[in-house]
Write an enzyme that holds these catalytic residues in place. Structure first.
Site, PDB file in Angstrom:
ATOM      1  N   ASN A  50       0.833  -1.194   0.070  1.00 43.80           N
ATOM      2  CA  ASN A  50      -0.139  -0.078  -0.130  1.00 43.80           C
ATOM      3  C   ASN A  50       0.835   1.350  -0.256  1.00 43.80           C
ATOM      4  OD1 ASN A  50      -2.316   1.237   0.085  1.00 43.80           O
ATOM      5  ND2 ASN A  50      -3.484   0.140   1.673  1.00 43.80           N
ATOM      6  N   HIS A  56      24.106   0.534  12.433  1.00 42.11           N
ATOM      7  CA  HIS A  56      25.230   0.917  12.105  1.00 42.11           C
ATOM      8  C   HIS A  56      26.051   0.726  13.474  1.00 42.11           C
ATOM      9  CE1 HIS A  56      24.360   4.287   9.110  1.00 42.11           C
ATOM     10  NE2 HIS A  56      23.061   3.966   9.612  1.00 42.11           N
ATOM     11  N   SER A  86      -1.223  -0.814   8.861  1.00 45.25           N
ATOM     12  CA  SER A  86      -0.741   0.469   8.472  1.00 45.25           C
ATOM     13  C   SER A  86       0.212   1.073   9.665  1.00 45.25           C
ATOM     14  CB  SER A  86      -1.848   1.672   8.375  1.00 45.25           C
ATOM     15  OG  SER A  86      -2.777   1.242   7.561  1.00 45.25           O
ATOM     16  N   ALA A  95      -1.625  -2.298  13.305  1.00 44.73           N
ATOM     17  CA  ALA A  95      -1.289  -1.113  13.003  1.00 44.73           C
ATOM     18  C   ALA A  95      -0.745  -0.278  13.971  1.00 44.73           C
ATOM     19  CB  ALA A  95      -2.712  -0.270  12.656  1.00 44.73           C
ATOM     20  N   THR A 112      10.247  -5.840  16.841  1.00 45.95           N
ATOM     21  CA  THR A 112      11.738  -5.963  17.264  1.00 45.95           C
ATOM     22  C   THR A 112      12.344  -7.309  17.399  1.00 45.95           C
ATOM     23  OG1 THR A 112      11.275  -5.777  19.607  1.00 45.95           O
ATOM     24  CG2 THR A 112      11.557  -3.573  18.394  1.00 45.95           C
ATOM     25  N   LYS A 113      11.288  -8.173  17.510  1.00 50.66           N
ATOM     26  CA  LYS A 113      11.524  -9.696  17.620  1.00 50.66           C
ATOM     27  C   LYS A 113      10.702 -10.470  16.779  1.00 50.66           C
ATOM     28  CE  LYS A 113      13.364  -9.094  22.166  1.00 50.66           C
ATOM     29  NZ  LYS A 113      13.395  -9.097  23.455  1.00 50.66           N
TER      30      LYS A 113
END
Length: 189
Positions: free
Chosen positions: A89, A119, A144, A162, A167-168
């Site tokens: 989308n 980084h 979304s 949404a 993170t996992k």
């Protein structure tokens, strides 16, 4: 350095030194991606034309079931791997140098960000890149405004609510929500 050599270097998940050959190749690919995404985003295109432009961007043939609602942004393009019948989308941003693998039949909601790079932590290494792929299984629905971080695997048929920050890893057939996203129940409950 060829595109294949670049992808192999990024897929190794090794730290890439700022200013090295791989880093310089990334900048060349970024310029190419900027040109193609500017064309994608700059005016209206029929679905078949959008598919052709995404094929140029990814270097991959896409099936007729692929659909994209622009705008779409990526800073490489060559390490995006899209399955059959995928819908992306509007407003999505893919940082794909580390590899984005999208399974068949996935729905990716508005303004989703998929990141595959970190980084170096030390100040003298902040320009270095550490790639880590994102794997999205078949049948996944990403709501979304989600952010998918480097190294995450989302299992088949999972749903990401949404606004979630993933993170996992998320197991197959689970609904995950929140910041950070947590699996809260099965899609079958």
């Amino acid at each position: 350095m060829t595109d294949k050599e670049f992808i192999a270097a990024m897929n190794s998940s090794s730290q890439t030194k700022c200013g090295g050959d791989v880093h310089l190749k990334m900048h060349k690919l970024s310029q190419r991606a900027l040109r193609i995404t500017a064309e994608i985003n700059g005016s209206y295109h029929e679905p078949a034309e959008l598919r052709r432009l995404m094929e140029q961007l990814t270097g991959q043939e896409l099936d007729e079931g692929f659909a994209l609602f622009p705008p779409f942004y990526t800073d490489c393009g060559r390490n995006i791997h899209i399955g059959r019948g995928v819908f992306i989308n509007a407003g999505c941003k893919f940082q794909d140098q580390g590899g984005i693998y999208i399974g068949d039949g996935c729905l990716i909601g508005h303004n989703t960000v998929i990141a595959t790079l970190n980084h170096g932590i030390l100040p003298q290494e902040r320009g270095d890149l550490i790639p880590s792929p994102v794997h999205i299984g078949s049948g996944v629905w990403i709501g979304s405004g989600c952010i998918i971080l480097p190294g995450v695997t989302i299992g088949d048929n999972a749903v990401i609510g949404a606004g979630s920050v993933v993170t996992k890893d998320v197991p197959a057939d689970m609904i995950a929500v929140g910041d950070p996203a947590k699996a809260i129940k099965s899609i079958y409950d």
